[in-house]
Scaffold this motif. Structure first.
Motif, PDB file in Angstrom:
ATOM      1  N   ALA A   1     -10.446   1.577  -8.976  1.00  0.00           N
ATOM      2  CA  ALA A   1      -9.935   2.053  -7.699  1.00  0.00           C
ATOM      3  C   ALA A   1      -9.357   3.447  -7.833  1.00  0.00           C
ATOM      4  N   ALA A   2      -8.603   3.719  -8.861  1.00  0.00           N
ATOM      5  CA  ALA A   2      -8.027   5.045  -9.041  1.00  0.00           C
ATOM      6  C   ALA A   2      -7.851   5.264 -10.526  1.00  0.00           C
ATOM      7  N   GLY A   3      -8.434   6.333 -11.039  1.00  0.00           N
ATOM      8  CA  GLY A   3      -8.513   6.472 -12.479  1.00  0.00           C
ATOM      9  C   GLY A   3      -7.468   7.375 -13.079  1.00  0.00           C
ATOM     10  N   SER A   4      -7.702   7.783 -14.327  1.00  0.00           N
ATOM     11  CA  SER A   4      -6.793   8.647 -15.055  1.00  0.00           C
ATOM     12  C   SER A   4      -7.106  10.099 -14.735  1.00  0.00           C
ATOM     13  N   GLU A   5      -6.336  10.982 -15.363  1.00  0.00           N
ATOM     14  CA  GLU A   5      -6.533  12.412 -15.141  1.00  0.00           C
ATOM     15  C   GLU A   5      -7.932  12.862 -15.525  1.00  0.00           C
ATOM     16  N   SER A   6      -8.558  12.177 -16.492  1.00  0.00           N
ATOM     17  CA  SER A   6      -9.847  12.631 -16.999  1.00  0.00           C
ATOM     18  C   SER A   6     -11.033  12.028 -16.254  1.00  0.00           C
ATOM     19  N   SER A   7     -10.790  11.054 -15.363  1.00  0.00           N
ATOM     20  CA  SER A   7     -11.908  10.409 -14.686  1.00  0.00           C
ATOM     21  C   SER A   7     -12.264  11.155 -13.408  1.00  0.00           C
ATOM     22  N   SER A   8     -13.521  11.064 -13.017  1.00  0.00           N
ATOM     23  CA  SER A   8     -14.022  11.757 -11.844  1.00  0.00           C
ATOM     24  C   SER A   8     -13.599  11.045 -10.568  1.00  0.00           C
ATOM     25  N   LEU A   9     -13.492  11.822  -9.468  1.00  0.00           N
ATOM     26  CA  LEU A   9     -13.256  11.209  -8.167  1.00  0.00           C
ATOM     27  C   LEU A   9     -14.367  10.241  -7.801  1.00  0.00           C
ATOM     28  N   PHE A  10     -15.557  10.474  -8.332  1.00  0.00           N
ATOM     29  CA  PHE A  10     -16.682   9.602  -8.017  1.00  0.00           C
ATOM     30  C   PHE A  10     -16.654   8.301  -8.817  1.00  0.00           C
ATOM     31  N   ASP A  11     -15.656   8.139  -9.703  1.00  0.00           N
ATOM     32  CA  ASP A  11     -15.431   6.856 -10.368  1.00  0.00           C
ATOM     33  C   ASP A  11     -14.485   5.965  -9.571  1.00  0.00           C
ATOM     34  N   VAL A  12     -13.961   6.499  -8.470  1.00  0.00           N
ATOM     35  CA  VAL A  12     -12.971   5.782  -7.671  1.00  0.00           C
ATOM     36  C   VAL A  12     -13.670   4.924  -6.612  1.00  0.00           C
ATOM     37  N   ASN A  13     -13.167   3.708  -6.389  1.00  0.00           N
ATOM     38  CA  ASN A  13     -13.663   2.831  -5.330  1.00  0.00           C
ATOM     39  C   ASN A  13     -12.829   3.034  -4.073  1.00  0.00           C
ATOM     40  N   PHE A  14     -13.482   3.314  -2.962  1.00  0.00           N
ATOM     41  CA  PHE A  14     -12.801   3.504  -1.691  1.00  0.00           C
ATOM     42  C   PHE A  14     -13.237   2.427  -0.702  1.00  0.00           C
ATOM     43  N   ALA A  15     -12.267   1.832  -0.005  1.00  0.00           N
ATOM     44  CA  ALA A  15     -12.555   0.929   1.107  1.00  0.00           C
ATOM     45  C   ALA A  15     -12.178   1.674   2.381  1.00  0.00           C
ATOM     46  N   VAL A  16     -13.189   2.108   3.123  1.00  0.00           N
ATOM     47  CA  VAL A  16     -12.954   2.906   4.328  1.00  0.00           C
ATOM     48  C   VAL A  16     -12.838   1.938   5.509  1.00  0.00           C
ATOM     49  N   VAL A  17     -11.669   1.930   6.125  1.00  0.00           N
ATOM     50  CA  VAL A  17     -11.327   0.915   7.116  1.00  0.00           C
ATOM     51  C   VAL A  17     -11.222   1.530   8.504  1.00  0.00           C
ATOM     52  N   ASP A  18     -11.691   0.795   9.501  1.00  0.00           N
ATOM     53  CA  ASP A  18     -11.421   1.149  10.886  1.00  0.00           C
ATOM     54  C   ASP A  18     -11.155  -0.129  11.664  1.00  0.00           C
ATOM     55  N   VAL A  19     -10.145  -0.094  12.522  1.00  0.00           N
ATOM     56  CA  VAL A  19      -9.855  -1.233  13.389  1.00  0.00           C
ATOM     57  C   VAL A  19      -9.835  -0.781  14.835  1.00  0.00           C
ATOM     58  N   GLU A  20     -10.294  -1.666  15.709  1.00  0.00           N
ATOM     59  CA  GLU A  20     -10.083  -1.520  17.144  1.00  0.00           C
ATOM     60  C   GLU A  20      -9.017  -2.534  17.533  1.00  0.00           C
ATOM     61  N   THR A  21      -8.166  -2.169  18.473  1.00  0.00           N
ATOM     62  CA  THR A  21      -6.991  -2.978  18.774  1.00  0.00           C
ATOM     63  C   THR A  21      -6.756  -3.048  20.282  1.00  0.00           C
ATOM     64  N   THR A  22      -5.816  -3.915  20.662  1.00  0.00           N
ATOM     65  CA  THR A  22      -5.462  -4.039  22.078  1.00  0.00           C
ATOM     66  C   THR A  22      -4.476  -2.960  22.521  1.00  0.00           C
ATOM     67  N   GLY A  23      -3.962  -2.163  21.578  1.00  0.00           N
ATOM     68  CA  GLY A  23      -2.993  -1.129  21.890  1.00  0.00           C
ATOM     69  C   GLY A  23      -2.622  -0.365  20.638  1.00  0.00           C
ATOM     70  N   THR A  24      -1.447   0.228  20.630  1.00  0.00           N
ATOM     71  CA  THR A  24      -1.091   1.134  19.539  1.00  0.00           C
ATOM     72  C   THR A  24      -0.019   0.604  18.591  1.00  0.00           C
ATOM     73  N   SER A  25       0.572  -0.569  18.877  1.00  0.00           N
ATOM     74  CA  SER A  25       1.701  -1.008  18.057  1.00  0.00           C
ATOM     75  C   SER A  25       1.678  -2.512  17.809  1.00  0.00           C
ATOM     76  N   PRO A  26       1.468  -2.926  16.560  1.00  0.00           N
ATOM     77  CA  PRO A  26       1.546  -4.376  16.262  1.00  0.00           C
ATOM     78  C   PRO A  26       2.948  -4.927  16.490  1.00  0.00           C
ATOM     79  N   ALA A  27       3.965  -4.084  16.327  1.00  0.00           N
ATOM     80  CA  ALA A  27       5.334  -4.541  16.553  1.00  0.00           C
ATOM     81  C   ALA A  27       5.575  -4.893  18.014  1.00  0.00           C
ATOM     82  N   SER A  28       4.781  -4.307  18.907  1.00  0.00           N
ATOM     83  CA  SER A  28       4.901  -4.593  20.342  1.00  0.00           C
ATOM     84  C   SER A  28       3.957  -5.699  20.785  1.00  0.00           C
ATOM     85  N   GLY A  29       3.271  -6.322  19.834  1.00  0.00           N
ATOM     86  CA  GLY A  29       2.397  -7.430  20.168  1.00  0.00           C
ATOM     87  C   GLY A  29       0.925  -7.090  20.239  1.00  0.00           C
ATOM     88  N   ASP A  30       0.555  -5.836  19.950  1.00  0.00           N
ATOM     89  CA  ASP A  30      -0.864  -5.475  19.952  1.00  0.00           C
ATOM     90  C   ASP A  30      -1.543  -6.072  18.729  1.00  0.00           C
TER      91      ASP A  30
END
Length: 306
Positions: free
Chosen positions: A85-114
């Protein structure tokens, strides 16, 4: 594979898929349900600091040291795709695993119940988009008309879909060992972390990357850093705007381009990128040469899903 019998071997097995924060790591290794951050940090230092196989990253996360074998009984695999997921100083950025996330929601705040109505997770490994998970979600509450107008997600579409607690374990598994990445990552992280905690009582943790901040760092001449502007700059078509899968795939494609630009600029590892993103930025006007140099971005056709 045999189950590791020592705490250090358990830690190595857990870290084989990527760095973890002390709370998550010590909960898993020591089988403790509730653990405060300061106590977890002390436990991790006591358990791991004497072993050269483990390193503490600048972010505070623990990882396996590059080039050193894990203790006996632990898996040496780097997880899906073989990269960490994230390597040492000597490892390439292309050795890193990325999970690119997107969510659609009912609004802008989970604290408000969205709540979440759709989630997508696009995995980037080795500098390529390799798979996509997408799922509509029943938010267990009405979807406001303006949200339906924006996302085209209606109550009829989600009424018979699983609630988030039904898919929470799948989401956690797909995020494990990855850098949680999103365009405006704080928004997506807030909703996903809230939904996972409510659904299965799991505290989401791990390294995060905001592609808005990444664009500010790497594309200073671009006047606006919205997803529409960044993808247009790279010539990326968004298959379905304001739908989780379309936006996640487009963000992943933009991430791949920006990782290439980062390496061109000498940002060659995850720790270096974290430091660059954390450093204060200067508001300077881009020069004509800057604009000319970035006038021809990498073509979108180079990305594919394996």
């Amino acid at each position: 594979m045999s189950r590791p019998t020592t705490l250090s071997a358990r830690a190595a097995q857990r870290l084989a898929s990527g760095p973890l924060d002390p709370v998550t790591l010590m909960r898993d290794v020591c089988k403790v349900d509730r653990l405060q951050a300061d106590a977890a940090e002390r436990m991790a230092l006591a358990l791991l600091s004497s072993h050269p196989e483990f390193v503490r990253l600048p972010s505070g996360h623990w990882a396996l040291a590059a080039g050193l074998a894990p203790p006996s009984g632990a898996s040496a695999s780097g997880g899906p795709g073989g990269a960490r997921a994230a390597g040492s100083e000597s490892s390439s950025l292309f050795d890193v695993n990325f999970a690119v996330v997107d969510v659609e929601t009912t609004g802008t705040s989970p604290a408000s119940g969205d709540r979440i109505t759709e989630i997508a997770i696009a995995h980037v490994r080795g500098g390529e988009l390799v798979d996509v998970y997408a799922q509509l979600v029943n938010p267990q509450r009405p979807i406001p008309p303006y949200i339906t107008q924006l996302t085209q997600i209606s109550w009829e579409m989600v009424r018979d879909q699983p609630v988030f607690s039904d898919i929470a374990s799948t989401v956690v598994d797909r995020l494990a060992g990855q850098v949680f990445t999103a365009h405006n990552a704080a928004f997506d992280w807030r909703f996903v972390a809230d939904a996972v905690d409510r659904g299965i009582g799991h505290e989401l943790s791990g390294p995060k990357l905001c592609t808005v901040r990444l664009a500010r760092l790497l594309l200073p001449a671009l006047p606006r850093k919205s997803l529409d502007h960044v993808t247009r700059y790279f010539g990326i078509d968004i298959a379905a705007r304001h739908r989780a899968e379309g936006d996640a795939v487009a963000t992943a494609q933009a991430l791949v381009r920006m990782l290439r630009i980062a390496e061109e600029q000498g940002v060659c590892s995850w720790p270096v990128l974290e430091r660059r993103l954390a450093a204060p930025t200067t508001n300077r006007r881009s020069t004509a040469s800057d604009r000319r140099r970035r006038a021809f971005p990498l073509p979108a056709s180079e990305d594919f899903i394996a």
